[in-house]
Design a protein around this motif. Structure first.
Motif, PDB file in Angstrom:
ATOM      1  N   GLN A   1       1.065  -1.149   0.149  1.00  0.00           N
ATOM      2  CA  GLN A   1      -0.126   0.114  -0.069  1.00  0.00           C
ATOM      3  C   GLN A   1       0.974   1.220  -0.084  1.00  0.00           C
ATOM      4  O   GLN A   1       1.788   1.366   0.631  1.00  0.00           O
ATOM      5  CB  GLN A   1      -0.949  -0.032   1.263  1.00  0.00           C
ATOM      6  CG  GLN A   1      -2.127  -0.902   1.120  1.00  0.00           C
ATOM      7  CD  GLN A   1      -2.920  -0.723   2.374  1.00  0.00           C
ATOM      8  OE1 GLN A   1      -2.700  -0.609   3.558  1.00  0.00           O
ATOM      9  NE2 GLN A   1      -4.102  -0.591   2.227  1.00  0.00           N
ATOM     10  N   VAL A   2       0.483   2.285  -0.661  1.00  0.00           N
ATOM     11  CA  VAL A   2       1.026   3.513  -0.700  1.00  0.00           C
ATOM     12  C   VAL A   2       0.215   4.549  -0.337  1.00  0.00           C
ATOM     13  O   VAL A   2      -1.058   4.841  -1.303  1.00  0.00           O
ATOM     14  CB  VAL A   2       1.848   3.841  -2.022  1.00  0.00           C
ATOM     15  CG1 VAL A   2       2.506   5.113  -2.099  1.00  0.00           C
ATOM     16  CG2 VAL A   2       2.665   2.651  -2.357  1.00  0.00           C
ATOM     17  N   SER A   3       0.224   5.468   0.648  1.00  0.00           N
ATOM     18  CA  SER A   3      -0.645   6.707   0.765  1.00  0.00           C
ATOM     19  C   SER A   3       0.129   7.985   0.748  1.00  0.00           C
ATOM     20  O   SER A   3       1.392   7.900   0.921  1.00  0.00           O
ATOM     21  CB  SER A   3      -1.058   6.425   2.402  1.00  0.00           C
ATOM     22  OG  SER A   3      -1.858   7.248   2.672  1.00  0.00           O
ATOM     23  N   PHE A   4      -0.358   9.042   0.268  1.00  0.00           N
ATOM     24  CA  PHE A   4      -0.115  10.115   0.136  1.00  0.00           C
ATOM     25  C   PHE A   4      -0.449  11.252   1.055  1.00  0.00           C
ATOM     26  O   PHE A   4      -1.757  11.340   1.254  1.00  0.00           O
ATOM     27  CB  PHE A   4      -0.235  10.743  -1.462  1.00  0.00           C
ATOM     28  CG  PHE A   4       0.492  10.010  -2.364  1.00  0.00           C
ATOM     29  CD1 PHE A   4       1.794  10.164  -2.706  1.00  0.00           C
ATOM     30  CD2 PHE A   4      -0.269   8.734  -2.926  1.00  0.00           C
ATOM     31  CE1 PHE A   4       2.479   9.426  -3.588  1.00  0.00           C
ATOM     32  CE2 PHE A   4       0.441   7.983  -3.841  1.00  0.00           C
ATOM     33  CZ  PHE A   4       1.747   8.294  -4.122  1.00  0.00           C
ATOM     34  N   GLN A   5       0.100  11.984   1.801  1.00  0.00           N
ATOM     35  CA  GLN A   5      -0.290  12.598   3.071  1.00  0.00           C
ATOM     36  C   GLN A   5       0.430  14.073   2.726  1.00  0.00           C
ATOM     37  O   GLN A   5       1.606  14.371   2.750  1.00  0.00           O
ATOM     38  CB  GLN A   5       0.197  12.217   4.608  1.00  0.00           C
ATOM     39  CG  GLN A   5       0.036  12.938   5.446  1.00  0.00           C
ATOM     40  CD  GLN A   5      -1.476  12.952   5.857  1.00  0.00           C
ATOM     41  OE1 GLN A   5      -2.143  11.804   5.811  1.00  0.00           O
ATOM     42  NE2 GLN A   5      -2.201  14.067   6.272  1.00  0.00           N
ATOM     43  N   PRO A   6      -0.566  15.115   2.655  1.00  0.00           N
ATOM     44  CA  PRO A   6       0.114  16.475   2.463  1.00  0.00           C
ATOM     45  C   PRO A   6       0.948  16.868   3.891  1.00  0.00           C
ATOM     46  O   PRO A   6       0.672  16.694   5.150  1.00  0.00           O
ATOM     47  CB  PRO A   6      -0.970  17.386   2.627  1.00  0.00           C
ATOM     48  CG  PRO A   6      -2.348  16.598   2.901  1.00  0.00           C
ATOM     49  CD  PRO A   6      -1.804  15.220   2.917  1.00  0.00           C
ATOM     50  N   ALA A   7       1.969  17.637   3.758  1.00  0.00           N
ATOM     51  CA  ALA A   7       3.049  18.067   4.998  1.00  0.00           C
ATOM     52  C   ALA A   7       2.250  18.854   5.654  1.00  0.00           C
ATOM     53  O   ALA A   7       1.265  19.710   5.279  1.00  0.00           O
ATOM     54  CB  ALA A   7       4.212  18.700   4.452  1.00  0.00           C
ATOM     55  N   PRO A   8       2.447  18.864   6.885  1.00  0.00           N
ATOM     56  CA  PRO A   8       1.529  19.748   8.014  1.00  0.00           C
ATOM     57  C   PRO A   8       2.160  21.194   7.623  1.00  0.00           C
ATOM     58  O   PRO A   8       3.322  21.453   7.155  1.00  0.00           O
ATOM     59  CB  PRO A   8       2.246  19.527   9.358  1.00  0.00           C
ATOM     60  CG  PRO A   8       2.919  18.364   9.307  1.00  0.00           C
ATOM     61  CD  PRO A   8       3.244  17.983   7.956  1.00  0.00           C
ATOM     62  N   ALA A   9       1.149  22.092   7.854  1.00  0.00           N
ATOM     63  CA  ALA A   9       1.383  23.652   7.423  1.00  0.00           C
ATOM     64  C   ALA A   9       2.499  24.230   8.302  1.00  0.00           C
ATOM     65  O   ALA A   9       2.713  23.774   9.499  1.00  0.00           O
ATOM     66  CB  ALA A   9       0.069  24.422   7.312  1.00  0.00           C
TER      67      ALA A   9
END
Length: 98
Positions: free
Chosen positions: A90-98
């Motif tokens: 599985q590969v998941s994409f998460q935006p970096a915290p602001a």
């Protein structure tokens, strides 16, 4: 025998990161597949079992993406991860915290 098995599987129970060599291969694949408009800030791995690795890619965008561009970019990076190590499931994409 029980001690041997417990010692060998302890890391899987604890949910450790994938081996450094696997992480390096996966990270190189992600970096090579990422479009210029996407910055890979971090990559996390979790060894879920002896033949299963979860990958989380933490990213920032340099420029806005359309939905079609985002789908194409993530599909390309996902395929690169899957090809880099057969254990990646599985590969998941998460935006970096602001």
């Amino acid at each position: 025998m029980a001690f041997f098995l417990a010692n060998k599987t302890r890391s899987l129970i604890a949910g450790e990161a994938a081996a450094p060599s696997a992480e390096q291969r996966i990270r190189a694949a992600v970096d090579a597949a990422a479009p210029e408009a996407l910055i890979v800030r971090d990559m996390l791995t979790l060894q879920l079992g002896p033949r299963t690795i979860l990958v989380v890619v933490v990213f920032d965008l340099r420029t806005p993406f359309t939905t079609a561009q985002w789908r194409a970019a993530t599909a390309h990076m996902t395929q690169a991860c899957l090809r880099s190590d057969a254990r990646v499931s599985q590969v998941s994409f998460q935006p970096a915290p602001a």
